[in-house]
Design a protein around this motif. Sequence first.
Motif, mmCIF file in Angstrom:
data_model
loop_
_atom_site.group_PDB
_atom_site.id
_atom_site.type_symbol
_atom_site.label_atom_id
_atom_site.label_comp_id
_atom_site.label_asym_id
_atom_site.label_seq_id
_atom_site.Cartn_x
_atom_site.Cartn_y
_atom_site.Cartn_z
ATOM 1 N N GLN A 1 0.780 -1.231 -0.031
ATOM 2 C CA GLN A 1 0.237 0.016 -0.035
ATOM 3 C C GLN A 1 0.806 1.289 0.135
ATOM 4 O OE1 GLN A 1 -3.608 0.418 -0.029
ATOM 5 N NE2 GLN A 1 -3.167 -1.675 -0.744
ATOM 6 N N GLU A 2 1.860 1.411 0.875
ATOM 7 C CA GLU A 2 2.734 2.428 0.873
ATOM 8 C C GLU A 2 3.442 2.740 -0.413
ATOM 9 O OE1 GLU A 2 3.503 2.529 5.819
ATOM 10 O OE2 GLU A 2 5.153 1.655 4.513
ATOM 11 N N ALA A 3 3.731 1.819 -1.091
ATOM 12 C CA ALA A 3 4.535 1.899 -2.433
ATOM 13 C C ALA A 3 3.752 2.356 -3.247
ATOM 14 C CB ALA A 3 5.006 0.686 -2.935
ATOM 15 N N GLU A 4 2.270 2.009 -3.259
ATOM 16 C CA GLU A 4 1.188 2.399 -4.112
ATOM 17 C C GLU A 4 0.992 3.810 -3.872
ATOM 18 O OE1 GLU A 4 -1.838 -0.430 -4.032
ATOM 19 O OE2 GLU A 4 -0.717 -2.039 -5.150
ATOM 20 N N HIS A 5 0.935 4.235 -2.672
ATOM 21 C CA HIS A 5 0.784 5.491 -2.325
ATOM 22 C C HIS A 5 1.864 6.509 -2.645
ATOM 23 C CE1 HIS A 5 -1.673 4.043 1.312
ATOM 24 N NE2 HIS A 5 -2.501 4.110 0.130
ATOM 25 N N THR A 6 2.924 6.331 -2.981
ATOM 26 C CA THR A 6 3.766 7.116 -3.787
ATOM 27 C C THR A 6 3.433 7.409 -5.213
ATOM 28 O OG1 THR A 6 5.101 5.178 -4.555
ATOM 29 C CG2 THR A 6 6.081 6.135 -2.432
ATOM 30 N N VAL A 7 2.914 6.527 -5.805
ATOM 31 C CA VAL A 7 2.465 6.901 -7.036
ATOM 32 C C VAL A 7 1.098 7.588 -6.973
ATOM 33 C CG1 VAL A 7 1.251 5.718 -9.290
ATOM 34 C CG2 VAL A 7 3.307 4.492 -8.064
ATOM 35 N N VAL A 8 0.355 7.272 -6.119
ATOM 36 C CA VAL A 8 -1.165 8.159 -5.833
ATOM 37 C C VAL A 8 -0.456 9.640 -5.617
ATOM 38 C CG1 VAL A 8 -2.990 8.495 -4.511
ATOM 39 C CG2 VAL A 8 -2.439 6.437 -5.203
ATOM 40 N N MET A 9 0.319 9.809 -5.042
ATOM 41 C CA MET A 9 0.987 11.033 -4.614
ATOM 42 C C MET A 9 1.414 11.888 -5.945
ATOM 43 S SD MET A 9 2.211 10.791 -0.730
ATOM 44 C CE MET A 9 3.018 12.464 -0.779
ATOM 45 N N ARG A 10 2.320 11.120 -6.584
ATOM 46 C CA ARG A 10 2.915 11.877 -7.909
ATOM 47 C C ARG A 10 1.808 11.997 -9.021
ATOM 48 N NH1 ARG A 10 6.646 7.277 -7.836
ATOM 49 N NH2 ARG A 10 6.057 7.092 -10.211
ATOM 50 N N GLU A 11 0.693 11.192 -9.110
ATOM 51 C CA GLU A 11 -0.335 11.336 -10.003
ATOM 52 C C GLU A 11 -1.120 12.312 -9.545
ATOM 53 O OE1 GLU A 11 -0.852 9.464 -12.840
ATOM 54 O OE2 GLU A 11 1.319 8.611 -12.586
ATOM 55 N N LEU A 12 -1.414 12.392 -8.188
ATOM 56 C CA LEU A 12 -2.331 13.596 -7.861
ATOM 57 C C LEU A 12 -1.925 14.906 -8.000
ATOM 58 C CD1 LEU A 12 -5.246 13.886 -6.626
ATOM 59 C CD2 LEU A 12 -4.183 13.630 -4.317
ATOM 60 N N VAL A 13 -0.586 15.067 -7.539
ATOM 61 C CA VAL A 13 -0.310 16.386 -7.651
ATOM 62 C C VAL A 13 1.035 16.507 -8.995
ATOM 63 C CG1 VAL A 13 1.010 18.288 -6.340
ATOM 64 C CG2 VAL A 13 -0.315 16.423 -5.226
ATOM 65 N N THR A 14 0.051 16.845 -10.134
ATOM 66 C CA THR A 14 0.787 16.727 -11.151
ATOM 67 C C THR A 14 2.118 17.729 -11.506
ATOM 68 O OG1 THR A 14 -0.819 18.208 -12.277
ATOM 69 C CG2 THR A 14 -1.110 15.872 -12.678
ATOM 70 N N ASN A 15 1.743 18.764 -10.780
ATOM 71 C CA ASN A 15 2.796 19.898 -10.371
ATOM 72 C C ASN A 15 3.892 19.914 -9.378
ATOM 73 O OD1 ASN A 15 0.668 20.802 -9.086
ATOM 74 N ND2 ASN A 15 0.984 22.580 -9.301
ATOM 75 N N LEU A 16 3.856 18.776 -8.963
ATOM 76 C CA LEU A 16 4.750 18.332 -7.538
ATOM 77 C C LEU A 16 6.240 18.853 -8.192
ATOM 78 C CD1 LEU A 16 4.830 17.596 -4.615
ATOM 79 C CD2 LEU A 16 5.071 15.460 -5.354
ATOM 80 N N GLU A 17 6.599 19.574 -6.954
ATOM 81 C CA GLU A 17 8.222 19.887 -7.246
ATOM 82 C C GLU A 17 9.129 18.873 -7.368
ATOM 83 O OE1 GLU A 17 6.234 22.789 -4.589
ATOM 84 O OE2 GLU A 17 6.338 20.787 -4.457
#
Length: 142
Positions: A23-39
């Motif tokens: 789950q935690e590994a998948e959450h890293t993808v969720v965060m990247r996909e959700l915030v497309t302009n993430l630094e």
Amino acid sequence: MQFYYGNQMPLRVLDETEFWKQQEAEHTVVMRELVTNLEETYVAALKRWKVELEASHQHVRRFIESVIRSHNTISPALHKQVLELVSFCLQESVAFIQFCRQVKNDSSAVSDNQTAKVVIDHIVDESEYFIGIAQTILYEQT
């Protein structure tokens, strides 16, 4: 938590650990996909976290296979290694939570994204849930 294992502590705790590391590994993808302009610094860090969490997940899977193949005759050495692995995974989750909170608090891209804030809080809550389970099981063994 799947309590159908009864007193089979190693399988109980490894099953939970395997699930939450995935789950935690998948959450890293969720965060990247959700915030497309993430630094980019956070994007790179999330990619590193994904690799580390997937490695922990695979390590746990190997231990599950060892426990299953032992046919409930778990040596004291294997039992000790399971507890050490779970303790490591617990500490890894603590560090992951700290990182998630840092992203939420310090990223300007997240500060403008209320959905991202809610999702990151949910991710933190899930990792904290795993920590609670792991602590309970580890403390039962002492």
